[in-house]
Enzyme design. Structure first.
Site, PDB file in Angstrom:
ATOM      1  CG  ASP A 145      -1.795   1.219   1.329  1.00  0.00           C
ATOM      2  OD1 ASP A 145      -1.678   2.104   0.456  1.00  0.00           O
ATOM      3  OD2 ASP A 145      -2.600   1.300   2.278  1.00  0.00           O
TER       4      ASP A 145
ATOM      5  CG  ASN B 251       0.626   1.430 -13.038  1.00  0.00           C
ATOM      6  OD1 ASN B 251       0.423   2.094 -14.050  1.00  0.00           O
ATOM      7  ND2 ASN B 251      -0.212   0.508 -12.608  1.00  0.00           N
TER       8      ASN B 251
ATOM      9  CB  SER C 130       2.670  11.407 -15.855  1.00  0.00           C
ATOM     10  OG  SER C 130       1.978  12.603 -16.002  1.00  0.00           O
TER      11      SER C 130
ATOM     12  CE1 TYR D  78      -5.405  10.375 -12.417  1.00  0.00           C
ATOM     13  CE2 TYR D  78      -5.668  11.736 -14.366  1.00  0.00           C
ATOM     14  CZ  TYR D  78      -5.226  10.570 -13.778  1.00  0.00           C
ATOM     15  OH  TYR D  78      -4.601   9.607 -14.535  1.00  0.00           O
TER      16      TYR D  78
ATOM     17  CE  LYS E 263      -1.706  10.236 -12.798  1.00  0.00           C
ATOM     18  NZ  LYS E 263      -0.881   9.118 -12.363  1.00  0.00           N
TER      19      LYS E 263
HETATM   20  N1  LIG Z   1      -6.951   4.562 -17.320  1.00  0.00           N
HETATM   21  C1  LIG Z   1      -6.613   5.687 -17.890  1.00  0.00           C
HETATM   22  O1  LIG Z   1      -7.330   6.206 -18.755  1.00  0.00           O
HETATM   23  C2  LIG Z   1      -5.310   6.367 -17.549  1.00  0.00           C
HETATM   24  C3  LIG Z   1      -4.818   7.365 -18.408  1.00  0.00           C
HETATM   25  C4  LIG Z   1      -3.613   7.983 -18.110  1.00  0.00           C
HETATM   26  C5  LIG Z   1      -2.919   7.612 -16.973  1.00  0.00           C
HETATM   27  N2  LIG Z   1      -3.418   6.643 -16.149  1.00  0.00           N
HETATM   28  C6  LIG Z   1      -2.635   6.284 -14.964  1.00  0.00           C
HETATM   29  O2  LIG Z   1      -2.257   4.933 -15.085  1.00  0.00           O
HETATM   30  C7  LIG Z   1      -2.008   4.405 -13.783  1.00  0.00           C
HETATM   31  C8  LIG Z   1      -2.663   3.050 -13.660  1.00  0.00           C
HETATM   32  O3  LIG Z   1      -4.063   3.234 -13.711  1.00  0.00           O
HETATM   33  P1  LIG Z   1      -5.034   2.200 -14.460  1.00  0.00           P
HETATM   34  O4  LIG Z   1      -5.643   2.914 -15.593  1.00  0.00           O
HETATM   35  O5  LIG Z   1      -4.349   0.917 -14.713  1.00  0.00           O
HETATM   36  O6  LIG Z   1      -6.175   2.071 -13.353  1.00  0.00           O
HETATM   37  P2  LIG Z   1      -6.604   0.749 -12.514  1.00  0.00           P
HETATM   38  O7  LIG Z   1      -6.934  -0.343 -13.443  1.00  0.00           O
HETATM   39  O8  LIG Z   1      -7.658   1.262 -11.589  1.00  0.00           O
HETATM   40  O9  LIG Z   1      -5.293   0.388 -11.717  1.00  0.00           O
HETATM   41  C9  LIG Z   1      -4.834   1.175 -10.656  1.00  0.00           C
HETATM   42  C10 LIG Z   1      -3.883   0.347  -9.843  1.00  0.00           C
HETATM   43  O10 LIG Z   1      -3.384   1.168  -8.757  1.00  0.00           O
HETATM   44  C11 LIG Z   1      -3.376   0.356  -7.608  1.00  0.00           C
HETATM   45  N3  LIG Z   1      -3.454   1.183  -6.388  1.00  0.00           N
HETATM   46  C12 LIG Z   1      -4.343   2.166  -6.093  1.00  0.00           C
HETATM   47  N4  LIG Z   1      -4.090   2.659  -4.873  1.00  0.00           N
HETATM   48  C13 LIG Z   1      -3.024   1.976  -4.376  1.00  0.00           C
HETATM   49  C14 LIG Z   1      -2.288   2.023  -3.174  1.00  0.00           C
HETATM   50  N5  LIG Z   1      -2.592   2.889  -2.189  1.00  0.00           N
HETATM   51  N6  LIG Z   1      -1.238   1.182  -3.018  1.00  0.00           N
HETATM   52  C15 LIG Z   1      -0.916   0.302  -3.995  1.00  0.00           C
HETATM   53  N7  LIG Z   1      -1.575   0.194  -5.158  1.00  0.00           N
HETATM   54  C16 LIG Z   1      -2.632   1.024  -5.348  1.00  0.00           C
HETATM   55  C17 LIG Z   1      -4.579  -0.546  -7.744  1.00  0.00           C
HETATM   56  O11 LIG Z   1      -4.410  -1.675  -6.936  1.00  0.00           O
HETATM   57  P3  LIG Z   1      -5.709  -2.468  -6.378  1.00  0.00           P
HETATM   58  O12 LIG Z   1      -6.422  -2.954  -7.587  1.00  0.00           O
HETATM   59  O13 LIG Z   1      -5.103  -3.538  -5.543  1.00  0.00           O
HETATM   60  O14 LIG Z   1      -6.475  -1.457  -5.615  1.00  0.00           O
HETATM   61  C18 LIG Z   1      -4.528  -0.884  -9.234  1.00  0.00           C
HETATM   62  O15 LIG Z   1      -3.694  -2.000  -9.452  1.00  0.00           O
HETATM   63  C19 LIG Z   1      -2.533   5.452 -12.796  1.00  0.00           C
HETATM   64  O16 LIG Z   1      -1.443   6.181 -12.258  1.00  0.00           O
HETATM   65  C20 LIG Z   1      -3.399   6.351 -13.667  1.00  0.00           C
HETATM   66  O17 LIG Z   1      -3.483   7.661 -13.162  1.00  0.00           O
HETATM   67  C21 LIG Z   1      -4.588   6.010 -16.416  1.00  0.00           C
END
Ligand SMILES: NC(=O)c1ccc[n+]([C@@H]2O[C@H](COP(=O)([O-])OP(=O)(O)OC[C@H]3O[C@@H](n4cnc5c(N)ncnc54)[C@H](OP(=O)(O)O)[C@@H]3O)[C@@H](O)[C@H]2O)c1
Length: 225
Positions: free
Chosen positions: A5, A32, A85, A99, A103
């Protein structure tokens, strides 16, 4: 896999101690973890905004500060820090102000520490994806107050949220981001920034090439129509 965490000091410490004990070193750190906080700025509480920064920004700081001495003092030195990011770390949207703040903060921090870490053979890389079809929308926080029909922003928030959900359903897959990260860390001289997906590339182009007033109109139209 080790449970971790990133908002909890002791959890970060324990996970890293385990890795070092088993492997003796850390080559690559990918920051990530993160989530989205939706809602008009005025409707968000300070606690909700602090929680957003606690994960998306201070989480990165917490893990990176623990990893740096391990990378810096290892035999032959060096390592790679990849900070995930977003295109919203370069081009903000309405309704996700906090958010975007996290970033933008990651972008500034990464660029600054890249100078400090270069002499130690530690590279910093920024990954800036557009919408990804991950669990991001499911994991995002949408406080009740932000959806309250009494909110002067409720129409904007509703429209933006619906549009963003649709956009994520038709977005690039997380594998594309993973591939970019693997490619970046496997290259001897990686770029500092990697945009991922056509959306991110064209949005940044438009932001650079259009006067802000025109760009603002375009974004407002795309969100509210
Ligand atoms: N999806 C998009 O459109 C998008 C676009 C640009 C950037 N991003 C960035 O990409 C990254 C990954 O996001 P994603 O799209 O893959 O979303 P996601 O599917 O919701 O994955 C987020 C991950 O972060 C983990 N997490 C959250 N809080 C945490 C904590 N306190 N400690 C450890 N792990 C934690 C979650 O783990 P659990 O599942 O165990 O909670 C999950 O594995 C993020 O930084 C996001 O801002 C996403």
């Amino acid at each position: 896999m080790i449970q971790l965490d990133i908002t909890d000091d002791s959890s970060v410490k324990a996970a890293l101690e385990k890795i070092v004990l088993e492997k003796g070193r850390i080559d690559v750190l990918v920051n990530n973890a993160g989530y989205g906080l939706f809602g008009a700025f005025e409707d968000l509480s300070l606690d909700e905004i602090k929680a957003q920064f606690e994960t998306n920004f201070f989480g990165v700081i917490r893990v990176t500060q623990h990893v740096l001495p391990i990378m810096r003092t290892r035999q032959n030195g060096g390592g790679i820090i990849v900070n995930v990011s977003s295109i919203n770390g370069l081009v903000p949207f309405p309704v996700i102000s906090a958010y975007c703040g996290t970033k933008f903060a990651i972008e500034g921090l990464s660029e600054s520490i890249a100078y400090e870490l270069e002499p130690f053979g530690i590279k910093v890389i920024l990954i800036e994806p557009g919408p990804i079809g991950s669990n991001f929308m499911k994991g995002s926080v949408l406080p009740k107050r932000a959806l309250d029909p009494q909110s002067p922003y409720s129409e904007l928030v509703q429209k933006f949220t619906v549009k963003t959900r649709l956009q994520h359903e038709n977005a690039i897959q997380p594998e594309e981001v993973a591939k970019t990260i693997v490619q970046a860390i496997s290259t001897e001289k990686p770029e500092f920034r990697y945009l991922v997906g056509k959306f991110a590339v064209s949005l940044l182009e438009a932001r650079k090439n259009m006067p802000f007033s025109e760009f603002q109109k375009m974004i407002t139209q795309s969100v509210t129509q």
